[in-house]
Design a protein around this motif. Sequence first.
Motif, PDB file in Angstrom:
ATOM      1  N   GLY A  22       4.118  19.744  -4.772  1.00  0.00           N
ATOM      2  CA  GLY A  22       4.857  19.076  -3.706  1.00  0.00           C
ATOM      3  C   GLY A  22       5.824  20.018  -3.007  1.00  0.00           C
ATOM      4  N   ARG A  23       6.716  19.438  -2.231  1.00  0.00           N
ATOM      5  CA  ARG A  23       7.686  20.209  -1.451  1.00  0.00           C
ATOM      6  C   ARG A  23       8.701  20.867  -2.375  1.00  0.00           C
ATOM      7  NH1 ARG A  23      12.502  19.024   1.427  1.00  0.00           N
ATOM      8  NH2 ARG A  23      12.530  16.932   0.510  1.00  0.00           N
ATOM      9  N   ALA A  24       9.091  22.111  -2.029  1.00  0.00           N
ATOM     10  CA  ALA A  24      10.033  22.862  -2.859  1.00  0.00           C
ATOM     11  C   ALA A  24      10.874  23.773  -1.984  1.00  0.00           C
ATOM     12  CB  ALA A  24       9.282  23.693  -3.899  1.00  0.00           C
ATOM     13  N   THR A  25      11.984  24.235  -2.566  1.00  0.00           N
ATOM     14  CA  THR A  25      12.782  25.281  -1.940  1.00  0.00           C
ATOM     15  C   THR A  25      13.105  26.333  -2.988  1.00  0.00           C
ATOM     16  OG1 THR A  25      14.846  24.086  -2.354  1.00  0.00           O
ATOM     17  CG2 THR A  25      13.859  23.821  -0.172  1.00  0.00           C
ATOM     18  N   VAL A  26      13.269  27.554  -2.523  1.00  0.00           N
ATOM     19  CA  VAL A  26      13.785  28.644  -3.342  1.00  0.00           C
ATOM     20  C   VAL A  26      15.010  29.148  -2.599  1.00  0.00           C
ATOM     21  CG1 VAL A  26      13.374  30.971  -4.191  1.00  0.00           C
ATOM     22  CG2 VAL A  26      11.563  29.270  -4.309  1.00  0.00           C
ATOM     23  N   GLY A  27      16.120  29.291  -3.335  1.00  0.00           N
ATOM     24  CA  GLY A  27      17.334  29.680  -2.638  1.00  0.00           C
ATOM     25  C   GLY A  27      18.303  30.446  -3.493  1.00  0.00           C
ATOM     26  N   VAL A  28      19.425  30.776  -2.864  1.00  0.00           N
ATOM     27  CA  VAL A  28      20.503  31.486  -3.535  1.00  0.00           C
ATOM     28  C   VAL A  28      21.827  30.821  -3.196  1.00  0.00           C
ATOM     29  CG1 VAL A  28      19.347  33.721  -3.685  1.00  0.00           C
ATOM     30  CG2 VAL A  28      20.657  33.156  -1.659  1.00  0.00           C
ATOM     31  N   MET A  29      22.748  30.900  -4.155  1.00  0.00           N
ATOM     32  CA  MET A  29      24.106  30.402  -3.969  1.00  0.00           C
ATOM     33  C   MET A  29      25.070  31.534  -4.273  1.00  0.00           C
ATOM     34  SD  MET A  29      24.107  26.772  -5.934  1.00  0.00           S
ATOM     35  CE  MET A  29      22.771  25.608  -5.704  1.00  0.00           C
ATOM     36  N   ALA A  30      26.071  31.709  -3.413  1.00  0.00           N
ATOM     37  CA  ALA A  30      27.150  32.651  -3.683  1.00  0.00           C
ATOM     38  C   ALA A  30      28.162  31.974  -4.601  1.00  0.00           C
ATOM     39  CB  ALA A  30      27.818  33.059  -2.376  1.00  0.00           C
ATOM     40  N   GLN A  31      29.016  32.757  -5.204  1.00  0.00           N
ATOM     41  CA  GLN A  31      30.047  32.213  -6.092  1.00  0.00           C
ATOM     42  C   GLN A  31      30.799  31.097  -5.384  1.00  0.00           C
ATOM     43  OE1 GLN A  31      32.788  35.142  -7.548  1.00  0.00           O
ATOM     44  NE2 GLN A  31      34.075  33.632  -8.534  1.00  0.00           N
ATOM     45  N   GLY A  32      30.976  29.973  -6.098  1.00  0.00           N
ATOM     46  CA  GLY A  32      31.711  28.848  -5.532  1.00  0.00           C
ATOM     47  C   GLY A  32      31.347  27.551  -6.216  1.00  0.00           C
ATOM     48  N   GLU A  33      31.930  26.461  -5.706  1.00  0.00           N
ATOM     49  CA  GLU A  33      31.649  25.123  -6.206  1.00  0.00           C
ATOM     50  C   GLU A  33      31.160  24.280  -5.039  1.00  0.00           C
ATOM     51  OE1 GLU A  33      34.110  21.477  -8.227  1.00  0.00           O
ATOM     52  OE2 GLU A  33      34.555  23.504  -8.931  1.00  0.00           O
ATOM     53  N   TYR A  34      30.066  23.538  -5.255  1.00  0.00           N
ATOM     54  CA  TYR A  34      29.401  22.815  -4.181  1.00  0.00           C
ATOM     55  C   TYR A  34      29.060  21.400  -4.631  1.00  0.00           C
ATOM     56  CZ  TYR A  34      28.725  27.709  -2.995  1.00  0.00           C
ATOM     57  OH  TYR A  34      28.933  29.036  -2.744  1.00  0.00           O
ATOM     58  N   GLU A  35      29.006  20.481  -3.663  1.00  0.00           N
ATOM     59  CA  GLU A  35      28.541  19.133  -3.948  1.00  0.00           C
ATOM     60  C   GLU A  35      27.349  18.851  -3.044  1.00  0.00           C
ATOM     61  OE1 GLU A  35      30.660  15.121  -5.043  1.00  0.00           O
ATOM     62  OE2 GLU A  35      30.778  15.430  -2.871  1.00  0.00           O
ATOM     63  N   PHE A  36      26.252  18.415  -3.653  1.00  0.00           N
ATOM     64  CA  PHE A  36      25.018  18.128  -2.939  1.00  0.00           C
ATOM     65  C   PHE A  36      24.671  16.653  -3.077  1.00  0.00           C
ATOM     66  CE2 PHE A  36      24.678  22.564  -4.298  1.00  0.00           C
ATOM     67  CZ  PHE A  36      24.306  23.189  -3.123  1.00  0.00           C
ATOM     68  N   GLY A  37      23.905  16.133  -2.123  1.00  0.00           N
ATOM     69  CA  GLY A  37      23.363  14.787  -2.202  1.00  0.00           C
ATOM     70  C   GLY A  37      21.849  14.860  -2.244  1.00  0.00           C
ATOM     71  N   GLU A  42      15.106  15.507  -7.858  1.00  0.00           N
ATOM     72  CA  GLU A  42      15.055  16.959  -7.727  1.00  0.00           C
ATOM     73  C   GLU A  42      14.993  17.614  -9.105  1.00  0.00           C
ATOM     74  OE1 GLU A  42      18.190  18.435  -5.238  1.00  0.00           O
ATOM     75  OE2 GLU A  42      17.640  17.103  -3.583  1.00  0.00           O
ATOM     76  N   TYR A  43      14.043  18.517  -9.263  1.00  0.00           N
ATOM     77  CA  TYR A  43      13.910  19.326 -10.478  1.00  0.00           C
ATOM     78  C   TYR A  43      14.439  20.715 -10.136  1.00  0.00           C
ATOM     79  CZ  TYR A  43      10.911  15.681 -12.377  1.00  0.00           C
ATOM     80  OH  TYR A  43      10.426  14.491 -12.843  1.00  0.00           O
ATOM     81  N   MET A  54      27.530  19.230 -12.880  1.00  0.00           N
ATOM     82  CA  MET A  54      28.067  17.939 -13.275  1.00  0.00           C
ATOM     83  C   MET A  54      27.236  16.868 -12.564  1.00  0.00           C
ATOM     84  SD  MET A  54      31.848  16.193 -13.287  1.00  0.00           S
ATOM     85  CE  MET A  54      32.573  17.655 -13.960  1.00  0.00           C
ATOM     86  N   LEU A  55      26.398  16.196 -13.355  1.00  0.00           N
ATOM     87  CA  LEU A  55      25.526  15.157 -12.828  1.00  0.00           C
ATOM     88  C   LEU A  55      26.295  13.845 -12.703  1.00  0.00           C
ATOM     89  CD1 LEU A  55      22.303  16.009 -14.834  1.00  0.00           C
ATOM     90  CD2 LEU A  55      22.718  16.410 -12.407  1.00  0.00           C
ATOM     91  N   PRO A  56      25.792  12.897 -11.912  1.00  0.00           N
ATOM     92  CA  PRO A  56      26.476  11.622 -11.749  1.00  0.00           C
ATOM     93  C   PRO A  56      26.655  10.912 -13.087  1.00  0.00           C
ATOM     94  CG  PRO A  56      24.454  11.702 -10.436  1.00  0.00           C
ATOM     95  CD  PRO A  56      24.553  12.975 -11.183  1.00  0.00           C
ATOM     96  N   VAL A  76      21.860  10.302  -5.131  1.00  0.00           N
ATOM     97  CA  VAL A  76      23.135  10.521  -5.820  1.00  0.00           C
ATOM     98  C   VAL A  76      23.775  11.803  -5.293  1.00  0.00           C
ATOM     99  CG1 VAL A  76      22.385   9.351  -7.930  1.00  0.00           C
ATOM    100  CG2 VAL A  76      22.134  11.835  -7.740  1.00  0.00           C
ATOM    101  N   LYS A  77      25.026  12.016  -5.676  1.00  0.00           N
ATOM    102  CA  LYS A  77      25.712  13.274  -5.409  1.00  0.00           C
ATOM    103  C   LYS A  77      25.956  13.957  -6.744  1.00  0.00           C
ATOM    104  CE  LYS A  77      27.786  11.909  -1.162  1.00  0.00           C
ATOM    105  NZ  LYS A  77      28.551  12.518  -0.128  1.00  0.00           N
ATOM    106  N   PHE A  78      25.872  15.286  -6.742  1.00  0.00           N
ATOM    107  CA  PHE A  78      26.137  16.052  -7.955  1.00  0.00           C
ATOM    108  C   PHE A  78      26.833  17.357  -7.583  1.00  0.00           C
ATOM    109  CE2 PHE A  78      22.158  17.682  -6.438  1.00  0.00           C
ATOM    110  CZ  PHE A  78      22.031  18.979  -6.894  1.00  0.00           C
TER     111      PHE A  78
END
Length: 93
Positions: A22-37, A42-43, A54-56, A76-78
């Motif tokens: 199915g649909r997927a993404t490959v990505g990178v995150m810089a140092q920090g704290e983020y909240e996603f919806g 999502e696996y 921190m999961l809901p 959800v948001k995590f």
Amino acid sequence: MFKTNEYFDGKVKSIAFETAEGRATVGVMAQGEYEFGTSTVEYMTVISGQMDVMLPGESTWKTYKEFETYIVPKDVKFKVRVNGDTAYRCLYK
């Protein structure tokens, strides 16, 4: 064709593509704290580095290292915290 995404002033970037699963993404995150919806289940698999997640419904952070996967429910948001550049793959179900 590929689609690129950029979030949090360029601190999170990904490339979307189709896999046999199915649909997927490959990505990178810089140092920090983020909240996603989420809008689907999502696996998330850490490819390089590590993520504190921190999961809901949780009250503590759990650390995921290279090649470990966590599952985030739909709608959800995590929160994610990374201490250095971290790569991931997200598979949407």
